[in-house]
Scaffold this motif. Structure first.
Motif, PDB file in Angstrom:
ATOM      1  N   ALA A 107      31.369  38.679  32.851  1.00 48.57           N
ATOM      2  CA  ALA A 107      31.503  38.890  34.296  1.00 48.57           C
ATOM      3  C   ALA A 107      30.125  38.925  34.958  1.00 48.57           C
ATOM      4  CB  ALA A 107      32.257  40.191  34.567  1.00 48.57           C
ATOM      5  N   SER A 144      36.853  48.680  38.676  1.00 45.33           N
ATOM      6  CA  SER A 144      36.601  47.610  39.640  1.00 45.33           C
ATOM      7  C   SER A 144      36.383  48.191  41.032  1.00 45.33           C
ATOM      8  CB  SER A 144      37.773  46.638  39.647  1.00 45.33           C
ATOM      9  OG  SER A 144      37.491  45.537  40.455  1.00 45.33           O
ATOM     10  N   LEU A 151      34.152  33.361  33.147  1.00 44.01           N
ATOM     11  CA  LEU A 151      35.063  34.510  33.209  1.00 44.01           C
ATOM     12  C   LEU A 151      36.192  34.361  32.199  1.00 44.01           C
ATOM     13  CD1 LEU A 151      35.669  35.408  36.946  1.00 44.01           C
ATOM     14  CD2 LEU A 151      34.391  36.663  35.243  1.00 44.01           C
ATOM     15  N   GLN A 179      38.654  35.681  41.974  1.00 42.69           N
ATOM     16  CA  GLN A 179      38.208  34.957  40.782  1.00 42.69           C
ATOM     17  C   GLN A 179      39.047  35.308  39.560  1.00 42.69           C
ATOM     18  OE1 GLN A 179      36.044  32.623  40.774  1.00 42.69           O
ATOM     19  NE2 GLN A 179      35.003  32.891  42.718  1.00 42.69           N
ATOM     20  N   GLU A 226      36.055  41.135  38.698  1.00 40.85           N
ATOM     21  CA  GLU A 226      35.682  40.815  40.084  1.00 40.85           C
ATOM     22  C   GLU A 226      34.650  41.801  40.599  1.00 40.85           C
ATOM     23  OE1 GLU A 226      39.158  40.621  42.491  1.00 40.85           O
ATOM     24  OE2 GLU A 226      39.717  38.661  41.739  1.00 40.85           O
ATOM     25  N   SER A 257      32.684  47.888  42.844  1.00 42.69           N
ATOM     26  CA  SER A 257      32.527  47.115  44.079  1.00 42.69           C
ATOM     27  C   SER A 257      32.130  48.046  45.216  1.00 42.69           C
ATOM     28  CB  SER A 257      33.784  46.309  44.414  1.00 42.69           C
ATOM     29  OG  SER A 257      34.908  47.123  44.417  1.00 42.69           O
ATOM     30  N   GLY A 284      32.885  37.953  43.933  1.00 39.65           N
ATOM     31  CA  GLY A 284      33.890  38.068  42.873  1.00 39.65           C
ATOM     32  C   GLY A 284      35.314  37.957  43.377  1.00 39.65           C
ATOM     33  N   GLY A 290      28.624  36.502  37.718  1.00 44.67           N
ATOM     34  CA  GLY A 290      28.033  36.996  38.958  1.00 44.67           C
ATOM     35  C   GLY A 290      26.723  36.295  39.262  1.00 44.67           C
ATOM     36  N   MET A 349      31.263  41.275  38.857  1.00 42.22           N
ATOM     37  CA  MET A 349      30.608  40.089  39.434  1.00 42.22           C
ATOM     38  C   MET A 349      29.907  40.427  40.740  1.00 42.22           C
ATOM     39  SD  MET A 349      33.065  36.767  39.204  1.00 42.22           S
ATOM     40  CE  MET A 349      31.955  35.723  40.153  1.00 42.22           C
TER      41      MET A 349
END
Lengths: 341, 322
Positions: free
Chosen positions: A245, A152, A73, A267, A91, A156, A264, A249, A94
């Motif tokens: 990233a 992000s 990262l 991190q 994050e 996610s 993630g 992951g 990942m």
């Protein structure tokens, strides 16, 4: 007016003043470059004296094993920070890539068994996320921290939707084998991280792309005026960070074998801490791969030490927060306003 | 003719926030007519109440051209501390928590203005610290959320009582909104905040105390976050250490939807109110339409990007966060 009064007070010519100022700056620059390395050596000695287990081969191998994800990262983020940008989406990416891989290879949730493609396609997906981030950042002129924060949240969210709140366990034998493969007593995933780090170090130091990154971070207008395609380089850097990233992951999934968003979690922040502690400036233009490695080593040693003396994970997060404020206060170049473009 | 064309366009862009709010409400009303029923509106106003002070608070920091990433974590910490102690200590906890908010804002503001550190980094660190505090404090109680014991609920029940059909929490939030409008328009602090956001150097030359103004902006922001945290405790009647994790996103999306620029110098609390209404309507509307709640984060992310993209100054100065 100010200048003249100063000159009278110190009875120096302007030239002498200039020379002394340049010398002073050169000295403080030197200190700034070597301070993190001295800190690293100092920490190693103090920790070894405090606890004899610290400086043992077993602990060293342990630290190296945990280093894979932060190193990958941080390597990607180095480019982003050198541009004076920030990437908070790592994050999320990942988590997305880890979840996607766990659902595509042999797993506990569905009948998929795509073999190696189950790894390659998610990696491409994560890299695509980096491209979208960079593209929107450049074309819509949205500050990098906002666009990456939003991306992000989106990715996610998508990751949780993919496994619908019930994460899949990896059953593919070759991934399980990969987590137990050692070479020279160092885990395979750490070797992946080190190879990625070395390739990126070559790219940053010996290619036109790397020099363009430094030039843009130092002075964007000047870089554009000298013929660098700033938009293209910025997008490429976000693509690289997206790939880093994604790779992180994959590595995190190999370690944990459970594909969920929390791969993630927590991190990105330690990585930025490590980069800044190592001497990479958030303003862009200053830093490099050596600083990144020193920063990561400092961070890993500190983490390892806190674990050895028995500090719990929650306290570690708070301690990290305090450390990064102190580190930034000591290393940041004052007077420049632009922090996260 | 040539003059009127861009002015119409800019008028459209400036007022698009109202359009988007109306659009969202109409769409959800068509999908499900009970969206505008009394019960649904009562529900939405309860949901909206804690978000409004937080959004109004962070707006002050954005007007000044800085950012505060810590508001969600501050709300979590306040929610946990209030929830664990309000039963024993009574409503005086509100006062203590407001002071706690002032203290947090003071620390952030001092580090940013006196320490000349980027607000982004300072508040990112603050975020990890207060999030850790929230978790550490709730750990001895088994971690996770903890309800206020039934016997002690009497202390907090007043907050969800209704006046004119709407919960007291909502009226308090409206009162705070009015206070924010007064601060923005009538006080020297408010005007100074806008001035340093528009042009810090010029403001300094005009005699604005930049350091003090920035500290005030951060204090207003953290107090807003603290009020949000207290309201969540009173609304949910429990302490939830993770309550703030998504709040930052919701608050900042609301402010962006209202058309407040992230480069500072522009915006108003009324616009923020419309933004908060839109975000709450999206959230409640999706619940009522039966959309998987996991979609919420995806939608907020897209909304945030769209709002910022529409409102940002094209071809003008780049977005800068000090």
């Amino acid at each position: 007016m100010n200048l003249f009064s100063k000159k009278d007070a110190k009875s120096m010519t302007v030239a002498e003043q200039f020379v002394s100022k340049v010398e002073q700056e050169a000295l403080s620059n030197k200190i700034r470059v070597y301070a993190p390395m001295i800190l690293l050596v100092f920490m190693t000695i103090v920790f070894s004296i405090y606890d004899s287990h610290f400086f043992s081969l077993k602990n060293l191998v342990n630290v190296l094993g945990q280093m894979a994800v932060p190193l990958i990262l941080a390597t990607g983020l180095t480019f982003v920070l050198l541009l004076g940008r920030i990437d908070l989406s790592v994050e999320g990416v990942m988590g997305l890539v880890g979840s996607a891989i766990s659902l595509l290879v042999l797993n506990s949730r569905n009948a998929n068994d795509w073999g190696i493609w189950g790894v390659i396609l998610p990696l491409l997906l994560g890299t695509l996320c980096g491209f979208i981030t960079g593209f929107l950042h450049v074309k819509l002129k949205i500050a990098s921290f906002i666009i990456t924060y939003a991306i992000s949240t989106i990715v996610s969210g998508v990751a949780v939707l993919l496994y619908n709140s019930r994460p899949a366990t990896v059953k593919a034998q070759w991934i399980i084998d990969a987590s137990q493969t050692y070479f020279l007593k160092i885990p395979l995933i750490t070797w992946i991280a080190i190879i990625f780090y070395l390739i990126c170090a070559v790219i940053l130091n010996y290619t036109a792309f790397g020099r363009a990154v430094y030039a843009i971070g130092d002075n964007e207008a000047a870089a554009a005026a000298s013929g660098i395609n700033v938009q293209k380089v910025v997008i490429e850097v976000f693509v690289l960070s997206g790939f880093a990233a994604s790779l992180a992951g994959l590595v995190a999934l190999i370690r944990l074998k459970l594909g969920q968003v929390s791969l993630g979690e927590n991190q990105m922040f330690p990585c930025i801490t490590a980069l800044v502690v190592g001497g990479t400036s958030l303003n862009g233009g200053k830093g490099g791969m050596l600083q990144t490695m020193v920063g990561i080593l400092i961070y890993m040693e500190l983490l390892n030490f806190l674990t050895i003396i028995g500090v719990s994970a929650d306290y570690k997060n708070a301690i990290q927060g305090v450390i990064i404020i102190i580190a930034v206060a000591l290393t940041i170049t004052r007077g420049r306003k632009v922090i996260a473009k | 003719m040539e003059k009127t064309k861009p002015s119409f366009k800019s008028l459209f862009v400036q007022n698009i926030y109202i359009l988007s709010a109306v659009l969202v409400i109409v769409v959800f009303y068509i999908i499900n007519p009970s969206f505008l029923s009394l019960y649904s509106i009562q529900n939405m106003t309860t949901e909206l109440a804690p978000l409004l002070p937080m959004a109004c608070g962070i707006a002050f920091v954005l007007y000044a051209g800085s950012i505060d990433l810590s508001i969600g974590a501050v709300a979590s910490a306040v929610c946990v501390i209030t929830g664990l102690n309000v039963g024993d200590m009574g409503n005086i906890m509100i006062l203590y928590m407001l002071l706690f908010g002032v203290m947090i804002g003071l620390i952030n503001g001092l580090l940013v203005s006196k320490g000349k550190l980027p607000s982004f980094i300072v508040t990112l660190c603050a975020q990890s610290i207060y999030r850790a505090i929230a978790i550490i404090l709730s750990n001895p109680h088994g971690g996770g959320s903890k309800n206020i014991p039934l016997k002690q609920r009497v202390v907090v029940n007043w907050a969800t009582d209704k006046i004119l059909g709407l919960p007291i929490l909502f009226w308090i939030a409206i009162g705070i909104l009015l206070i924010c409008i007064v601060i923005e328009r009538k006080t020297a602090v408010g005007k100074s905040i806008f001035a340093i956001g528009a042009n810090e150097k010029a403001a300094r030359m005009a005699g604005v105390n930049v350091t003090l103004t920035k500290i005030c902006a951060f204090i207003l922001c953290s107090v807003g976050a603290a009020i949000g945290g207290i309201m969540y405790t009173y609304k949910l009647k429990s302490s939830v250490p993770t309550i703030g994790d998504n709040l930052y996103m919701m608050a900042i999306s609301s402010v962006a939807l209202g058309g407040t620029l992230f480069s500072g110098g522009k915006g108003s609390a009324l616009r923020t109110l419309v933004g908060v209404l839109t975000v709450t309507a999206i959230s409640s509307g999706m619940n009522m339409a039966g959309v998987n709640p996991l979609w919420k984060n995806v939608v907020y992310g897209v909304v945030l990007i769209a709002a910022v993209a529409i409102n940002s100054e094209k071809g003008g100065r780049d977005l800068i966060i000090k």
